[in-house]
Design a protein around this motif. Sequence first.
Motif, PDB file in Angstrom:
ATOM      1  N   GLY A   1       0.859  -1.168   0.000  1.00 18.44           N
ATOM      2  CA  GLY A   1       0.000   0.000   0.000  1.00 18.44           C
ATOM      3  C   GLY A   1       0.893   1.215   0.000  1.00 18.44           C
ATOM      4  N   SER A   2       0.749   2.052   1.014  1.00 17.95           N
ATOM      5  CA  SER A   2       1.572   3.245   1.086  1.00 17.95           C
ATOM      6  C   SER A   2       2.708   3.038   2.063  1.00 17.95           C
ATOM      7  CB  SER A   2       0.706   4.428   1.524  1.00 17.95           C
ATOM      8  OG  SER A   2       0.144   4.177   2.786  1.00 17.95           O
ATOM      9  N   ALA A   3       3.879   3.505   1.706  1.00 21.15           N
ATOM     10  CA  ALA A   3       5.015   3.425   2.608  1.00 21.15           C
ATOM     11  C   ALA A   3       4.947   4.611   3.551  1.00 21.15           C
ATOM     12  CB  ALA A   3       6.320   3.443   1.828  1.00 21.15           C
ATOM     13  N   GLN A   4       5.115   4.338   4.831  1.00 22.94           N
ATOM     14  CA  GLN A   4       5.064   5.387   5.830  1.00 22.94           C
ATOM     15  C   GLN A   4       6.196   5.186   6.810  1.00 22.94           C
ATOM     16  OE1 GLN A   4       1.292   4.897   7.697  1.00 22.94           O
ATOM     17  NE2 GLN A   4       0.131   5.511   5.915  1.00 22.94           N
ATOM     18  N   ASP A   5       6.796   6.285   7.223  1.00 21.87           N
ATOM     19  CA  ASP A   5       7.802   6.231   8.272  1.00 21.87           C
ATOM     20  C   ASP A   5       7.261   7.018   9.440  1.00 21.87           C
ATOM     21  OD1 ASP A   5       9.752   4.764   6.863  1.00 21.87           O
ATOM     22  OD2 ASP A   5      10.331   6.578   5.770  1.00 21.87           O
ATOM     23  N   GLY A   6       7.352   6.454  10.635  1.00 23.68           N
ATOM     24  CA  GLY A   6       6.887   7.145  11.827  1.00 23.68           C
ATOM     25  C   GLY A   6       5.384   7.112  11.923  1.00 23.68           C
ATOM     26  N   GLY A   7       4.845   7.918  12.874  1.00 24.19           N
ATOM     27  CA  GLY A   7       3.413   7.965  13.086  1.00 24.19           C
ATOM     28  C   GLY A   7       2.901   6.687  13.706  1.00 24.19           C
ATOM     29  N   GLY A   8       1.826   6.789  14.438  1.00 18.64           N
ATOM     30  CA  GLY A   8       1.225   5.610  15.028  1.00 18.64           C
ATOM     31  C   GLY A   8       1.825   5.260  16.376  1.00 18.64           C
ATOM     32  N   THR A   9       1.119   4.400  17.074  1.00 15.67           N
ATOM     33  CA  THR A   9       1.526   3.952  18.399  1.00 15.67           C
ATOM     34  C   THR A   9       2.216   2.603  18.294  1.00 15.67           C
ATOM     35  OG1 THR A   9      -0.400   5.053  19.353  1.00 15.67           O
ATOM     36  CG2 THR A   9       0.647   3.362  20.700  1.00 15.67           C
ATOM     37  N   ALA A  10       3.445   2.505  18.767  1.00 15.06           N
ATOM     38  CA  ALA A  10       4.168   1.230  18.732  1.00 15.06           C
ATOM     39  C   ALA A  10       3.443   0.230  19.618  1.00 15.06           C
ATOM     40  CB  ALA A  10       5.601   1.420  19.196  1.00 15.06           C
ATOM     41  N   LEU A  11       3.128  -0.924  19.053  1.00 18.91           N
ATOM     42  CA  LEU A  11       2.446  -1.970  19.808  1.00 18.91           C
ATOM     43  C   LEU A  11       3.392  -3.083  20.220  1.00 18.91           C
ATOM     44  CD1 LEU A  11      -0.883  -2.463  17.801  1.00 18.91           C
ATOM     45  CD2 LEU A  11      -0.608  -1.402  20.044  1.00 18.91           C
ATOM     46  N   ALA A  12       4.124  -3.613  19.247  1.00 16.73           N
ATOM     47  CA  ALA A  12       4.932  -4.801  19.526  1.00 16.73           C
ATOM     48  C   ALA A  12       5.961  -5.008  18.435  1.00 16.73           C
ATOM     49  CB  ALA A  12       4.015  -6.026  19.598  1.00 16.73           C
ATOM     50  N   LYS A  13       6.838  -5.937  18.683  1.00 23.17           N
ATOM     51  CA  LYS A  13       7.756  -6.436  17.674  1.00 23.17           C
ATOM     52  C   LYS A  13       7.052  -7.606  16.995  1.00 23.17           C
ATOM     53  CE  LYS A  13      11.298  -3.824  18.710  1.00 23.17           C
ATOM     54  NZ  LYS A  13      11.702  -2.768  17.796  1.00 23.17           N
ATOM     55  N   THR A  14       7.393  -7.857  15.740  1.00 19.43           N
ATOM     56  CA  THR A  14       6.768  -8.969  15.033  1.00 19.43           C
ATOM     57  C   THR A  14       7.021 -10.289  15.752  1.00 19.43           C
ATOM     58  OG1 THR A  14       8.690  -9.117  13.575  1.00 19.43           O
ATOM     59  CG2 THR A  14       6.789  -7.847  12.768  1.00 19.43           C
ATOM     60  N   SER A  15       8.163 -10.404  16.415  1.00 19.19           N
ATOM     61  CA  SER A  15       8.491 -11.639  17.141  1.00 19.19           C
ATOM     62  C   SER A  15       7.610 -11.850  18.374  1.00 19.19           C
ATOM     63  CB  SER A  15       9.964 -11.629  17.553  1.00 19.19           C
ATOM     64  OG  SER A  15      10.236 -10.505  18.375  1.00 19.19           O
ATOM     65  N   ASP A  16       6.892 -10.798  18.813  1.00 20.54           N
ATOM     66  CA  ASP A  16       5.993 -10.908  19.969  1.00 20.54           C
ATOM     67  C   ASP A  16       4.657 -11.557  19.607  1.00 20.54           C
ATOM     68  OD1 ASP A  16       7.877  -9.550  21.500  1.00 20.54           O
ATOM     69  OD2 ASP A  16       6.898  -7.600  21.221  1.00 20.54           O
ATOM     70  N   ILE A  17       4.352 -11.659  18.316  1.00 21.09           N
ATOM     71  CA  ILE A  17       3.067 -12.180  17.869  1.00 21.09           C
ATOM     72  C   ILE A  17       3.283 -13.595  17.336  1.00 21.09           C
ATOM     73  CG2 ILE A  17       1.044 -11.763  16.417  1.00 21.09           C
ATOM     74  CD1 ILE A  17       1.709  -9.436  18.405  1.00 21.09           C
ATOM     75  N   PRO A  18       2.800 -14.619  18.049  1.00 19.09           N
ATOM     76  CA  PRO A  18       3.041 -15.998  17.619  1.00 19.09           C
ATOM     77  C   PRO A  18       2.270 -16.364  16.352  1.00 19.09           C
ATOM     78  CG  PRO A  18       1.562 -15.966  19.509  1.00 19.09           C
ATOM     79  CD  PRO A  18       2.017 -14.554  19.289  1.00 19.09           C
ATOM     80  N   GLU A  19       2.901 -17.144  15.497  1.00 25.22           N
ATOM     81  CA  GLU A  19       2.234 -17.622  14.288  1.00 25.22           C
ATOM     82  C   GLU A  19       1.038 -18.481  14.682  1.00 25.22           C
ATOM     83  OE1 GLU A  19       3.100 -20.214  10.246  1.00 25.22           O
ATOM     84  OE2 GLU A  19       4.798 -19.519  11.436  1.00 25.22           O
ATOM     85  N   GLY A  20      -0.118 -18.223  14.081  1.00 28.20           N
ATOM     86  CA  GLY A  20      -1.346 -18.949  14.405  1.00 28.20           C
ATOM     87  C   GLY A  20      -2.042 -18.403  15.648  1.00 28.20           C
ATOM     88  N   GLY A  21      -1.423 -17.433  16.292  1.00 24.35           N
ATOM     89  CA  GLY A  21      -1.983 -16.845  17.510  1.00 24.35           C
ATOM     90  C   GLY A  21      -2.011 -15.344  17.405  1.00 24.35           C
ATOM     91  N   GLY A  22      -1.883 -14.702  18.546  1.00 19.06           N
ATOM     92  CA  GLY A  22      -1.910 -13.252  18.553  1.00 19.06           C
ATOM     93  C   GLY A  22      -1.703 -12.716  19.951  1.00 19.06           C
TER      94      GLY A  22
END
Length: 157
Positions: A56-77
């Motif tokens: 989609g659109s590339a964006q740098d910055g903005g938004g609230t940091a939630l997590a690292k991708t490694s914090d979200i388990p595959e098949g889970g959340g």
Amino acid sequence: MTSASPQPSAGPARRTVVAAAGAAGLAAALTACGSDDGSGKTVTTGAGSGDSGSAGSAQDGGGTALAKTSDIPEGGGKIFKDQGVVVTQPTAGTYKAFSSKCTHQGCAVGSVADGVIVCPCHQSQFSAADGSVKKGPATQPLAAAKITVSGDEIKLA
């Protein structure tokens, strides 16, 4: 003899208002998915746009940091109570976000595992891939939320 005719409604019918609100919510709701390819590129896609994975659109910055991708388990959340969202990884490198408010009676969802988001109040179950209802009593899907994935960081947009 004259008969009384029903009074015209002073405003739109309740059904019209509810349908319009639902359509507006769906139009505004967005999800994001991206890959953890280490490119550092931000990928955003819209749930209702027919865009199912292209950049989609590339964006740098903005938004609230939630997590690292490694914090979200595959098949889970992971549920982010303060932000009112649940972030899932239905397949490797694909991240989705939804409202954590159950559409049945508004309880906060309580867990995510094996591709299913579960509400503890009445055991409604939703798909971690698209928020659709897998098991009632809920009849409406979880609303999509907008996130961005940039490198290994997930932000609420």
